[in-house]
Design a protein around this motif. Structure first.
Motif, PDB file in Angstrom:
ATOM      1  N   THR A 173      66.629 -18.429  69.624  1.00 18.38           N
ATOM      2  CA  THR A 173      65.181 -18.283  69.714  1.00 18.38           C
ATOM      3  C   THR A 173      64.553 -18.543  68.357  1.00 18.38           C
ATOM      4  N   HIS A 174      63.503 -19.341  68.350  1.00 16.41           N
ATOM      5  CA  HIS A 174      62.733 -19.608  67.142  1.00 16.41           C
ATOM      6  C   HIS A 174      61.323 -19.052  67.320  1.00 16.41           C
ATOM      7  N   LEU A 175      60.593 -18.935  66.211  1.00 19.07           N
ATOM      8  CA  LEU A 175      59.213 -18.451  66.257  1.00 19.07           C
ATOM      9  C   LEU A 175      58.291 -19.467  65.602  1.00 19.07           C
ATOM     10  N   ARG A 176      57.229 -19.835  66.314  1.00 20.59           N
ATOM     11  CA  ARG A 176      56.199 -20.714  65.754  1.00 20.59           C
ATOM     12  C   ARG A 176      54.979 -19.845  65.422  1.00 20.59           C
ATOM     13  N   VAL A 177      54.592 -19.833  64.160  1.00 24.83           N
ATOM     14  CA  VAL A 177      53.536 -18.942  63.679  1.00 24.83           C
ATOM     15  C   VAL A 177      52.350 -19.777  63.215  1.00 24.83           C
ATOM     16  N   THR A 178      51.175 -19.497  63.749  1.00 26.71           N
ATOM     17  CA  THR A 178      49.955 -20.180  63.323  1.00 26.71           C
ATOM     18  C   THR A 178      49.101 -19.203  62.527  1.00 26.71           C
ATOM     19  N   GLY A 179      48.736 -19.589  61.319  1.00 27.33           N
ATOM     20  CA  GLY A 179      47.971 -18.708  60.439  1.00 27.33           C
ATOM     21  C   GLY A 179      46.879 -19.467  59.721  1.00 27.33           C
ATOM     22  N   PRO A 180      46.175 -18.804  58.818  1.00 30.67           N
ATOM     23  CA  PRO A 180      46.362 -17.397  58.448  1.00 30.67           C
ATOM     24  C   PRO A 180      45.817 -16.449  59.508  1.00 30.67           C
ATOM     25  N   THR A 181      46.369 -15.249  59.521  1.00 32.62           N
ATOM     26  CA  THR A 181      46.078 -14.260  60.549  1.00 32.62           C
ATOM     27  C   THR A 181      45.307 -13.087  59.960  1.00 32.62           C
ATOM     28  N   THR A 182      44.379 -12.546  60.739  1.00 33.47           N
ATOM     29  CA  THR A 182      43.786 -11.247  60.437  1.00 33.47           C
ATOM     30  C   THR A 182      44.115 -10.316  61.592  1.00 33.47           C
ATOM     31  N   LEU A 183      44.762  -9.216  61.279  1.00 42.27           N
ATOM     32  CA  LEU A 183      45.194  -8.272  62.300  1.00 42.27           C
ATOM     33  C   LEU A 183      44.140  -7.180  62.494  1.00 42.27           C
ATOM     34  N   SER A 184      44.136  -6.592  63.678  1.00 41.88           N
ATOM     35  CA  SER A 184      43.249  -5.462  63.943  1.00 41.88           C
ATOM     36  C   SER A 184      43.824  -4.659  65.097  1.00 41.88           C
ATOM     37  N   GLY A 185      43.401  -3.395  65.207  1.00 35.49           N
ATOM     38  CA  GLY A 185      43.862  -2.565  66.312  1.00 35.49           C
ATOM     39  C   GLY A 185      44.794  -1.461  65.860  1.00 35.49           C
ATOM     40  N   GLU A 186      45.510  -0.895  66.829  1.00 38.76           N
ATOM     41  CA  GLU A 186      46.409   0.228  66.591  1.00 38.76           C
ATOM     42  C   GLU A 186      47.796  -0.095  67.127  1.00 38.76           C
ATOM     43  N   ILE A 187      48.807   0.485  66.499  1.00 38.20           N
ATOM     44  CA  ILE A 187      50.184   0.235  66.917  1.00 38.20           C
ATOM     45  C   ILE A 187      51.020   1.466  66.626  1.00 38.20           C
TER      46      ILE A 187
END
Length: 508
Positions: A72-86
């Motif tokens: 499994t590979h991961l394709r990441v598109t950025g830049p990212t701004t995160l928000s929310g709760e975890i």
């Protein structure tokens, strides 16, 4: 296109070879070829037949090319701004220790909210092969473990056992059940030579001797030998302490363990042993006094606490993406030094009042991150045994330092080659200079830019690269991410729930 694929295959072979701790010359000897041929293969300069790829895969005990189910590979598109709760998941390292400790108990153990990760899956495969019955009970990841009357050690799943280093923690509980037995060499992530000698020093007072030959640990137990004085660990290691604790749990006397680790997973193991009826005094200190039992046969229910390393991973994700998120169920006792170091660097956050974890012991808080302008710390950052900065949390300071102003020195004195993997940040635009196998100098701030990287074979540096990709402009690809799945449950999916753009995919 063909040359590109040869290069990718070469990278996979190189990483698999390093994962097995082999030199090019040693791999060449296994394949009856020359070191120069291996060098050409790893550089993508050699045509390879399917037969040769299969031979290489067999020599490295690694499936280089899989039909229908590749890595499994991961394709990441950025830049990212995160928000929310975890929410922070329960501890990987506590989970694997508790699974090993269930071998002490002849009764049923139910573990609550177990991290459903590949390391746990491999241990379950090993336990199942010994005759242990395991069953996931529900969507909350509650796990039931029921041991057999007699373990089938000759039936051990060697393939699964070699894919986890945790199998070494079978030594402590098994020495009370068998006079002699074998365990396959432990594997896991590639962090350099990890000697078993500290484990032997801890377990010899219980009569255990181990010879390492033919790819296995051959264990012999002399029942006439019992601890007659305190056991002083030569290394304040987590798994070493856990092995000593499990050996002491079934020793019908009082055992004193000095220079013991007081880290989070050790504390969870102590709390579990107490539920089994074992007396453990000094939890959270470096001297543990254990009064064991001749037999343990109880039905027990236990909830491991949350993972401080995952909590640090999520903190680093917020910092490098300059995001405001709330991280719930953070085991604050095991992150206080990390947070103090981040505060010195200019990090701003707020925290809730403390509350208890499900085990009733571990202190939790909710942390909310705030956008901060970070600067390099005045002194180097280095790990220490608990209550110092956690060894597994040190790599996250590499990607944090990359977005801070100034020069940061990281000193990873524990592992002889883990720091090397942090230089992979340079492929994304970082300025990481390797000073020696233990130290890196990081210059910030960094403007990350997307690229393609083969996942480092060490767990925490692999996640560091993924977090940097979140902050990178454009599209990045992180290839062969099994090592991340070893230690994190659905990390990409959970980051996506915070606003990341991470797409898992496989090669055709």
């Amino acid at each position: 296109m063909t040359d590109g694929y040869k290069g990718r295959i070469g990278n996979l072979i190189r990483d698999a070879r390093k994962h097995r701790g082999l030199t090019q010359a040693q791999l060449a000897e296994r394949l009856a070829t020359s070191q120069s041929a291996i060098n050409r293969i790893e550089k993508g300069q050699q045509n390879l037949s399917l037969e040769m790829i299969a031979r290489i895969g067999s020599a490295l005990e690694s499936e280089i090319v899989a039909l229908g189910a590749g890595p499994t590979h991961l394709r990441v598109t950025g830049p990212t701004t995160l928000s929310g709760e975890i929410d922070v998941k329960t501890s990987k390292n506590a989970g694997v220790a508790l699974l090993c400790a269930t071998l002490l108990n002849k009764g049923r153990t139910t573990l609550r909210k177990v991290a459903r990760i590949e390391e746990v899956n491999r241990l379950l495969e090993v336990l199942n092969s010994l005759g242990v019955q395991t069953r996931w009970l529900n969507a909350d990841n509650d796990l039931e473990i029921v041991p057999p009357k007699e373990l089938r050690l000759s039936n051990i799943d060697e393939v699964a056992a070699r894919r986890t280093r945790s199998v070494i923690m079978f030594l402590g509980p098994l020495l009370h059940r068998e006079d002699n037995f074998e365990l396959p060499y432990a594997g896991g992530c590639q962090l350099g030579t990890r000697t078993v000698e500290p484990h032997m020093a801890a377990l010899r007072p219980f009569g255990l001797e181990v010879k390492a030959t033919d790819g296995s640990y051959h264990a012999f137990v002399n029942r006439a030998i019992e601890p007659d004085r305190p056991i002083v660990l030569t290394e304040r290691g987590d798994t070493v302490t856990e092995n000593a604790l499990m050996a002491a749990a079934l020793h019908p006397g009082t055992t004193v363990i000095r220079n013991a680790s007081s880290n989070y997973m050790v504390q969870d193991l102590c709390f579990y042993l107490q539920k089994l009826g074992v007396e453990v005094e000094g939890v959270g200190t470096t001297t543990l006094t254990v009064t064991g039992r001749t037999e343990i046969d109880v039905d027990v229910d236990y909830a491991p606490s949350e993972d401080p390393i995952e909590a640090m991973s999520l903190l680093a994700a917020a910092i490098v993406t300059s995001s405001e998120i709330t991280i719930r169920r953070v085991p604050i006792e095991f992150l206080e030094i990390e947070l103090a170091t981040l505060e010195e660097m200019g990090f701003n956050y707020t925290r809730s009042a403390e509350y208890a974890a499900l085990n009733g012991k571990t202190r939790l808080v909710d942390l909310t991150t705030h956008r901060s302008l970070l600067h390099a710390p005045l002194d180097k950052i280095h790990p220490m045994p608990f209550p110092g900065l956690n060894i597994d949390n040190l790599p996250f300071f590499a990607v944090i330092a990359a977005v801070a102003q100034g020069q940061t020195l990281l000193h990873d004195w524990v592992y002889e080659n883990r720091a090397i993997y942090l230089t992979e940040l340079n492929k994304l635009g970082g300025q990481v200079k390797l000073l020696d196998p233990h130290r890196v100098m990081i210059e910030g701030p960094t403007h990350f830019s997307g690229t393609e990287i083969v996942c480092p074979p060490a767990l925490r540096p692999a996640v560091v690269i993924l977090l940097a990709m979140l902050a990178s402009k454009g599209t990045s690809v992180l290839r062969s991410t099994y090592v991340i799945a070893r230690g994190y449950e659905d990390l990409a999916e959970r980051l996506n729930q915070l606003g990341a753009n991470i797409e898992p995919f496989r090669d055709i």
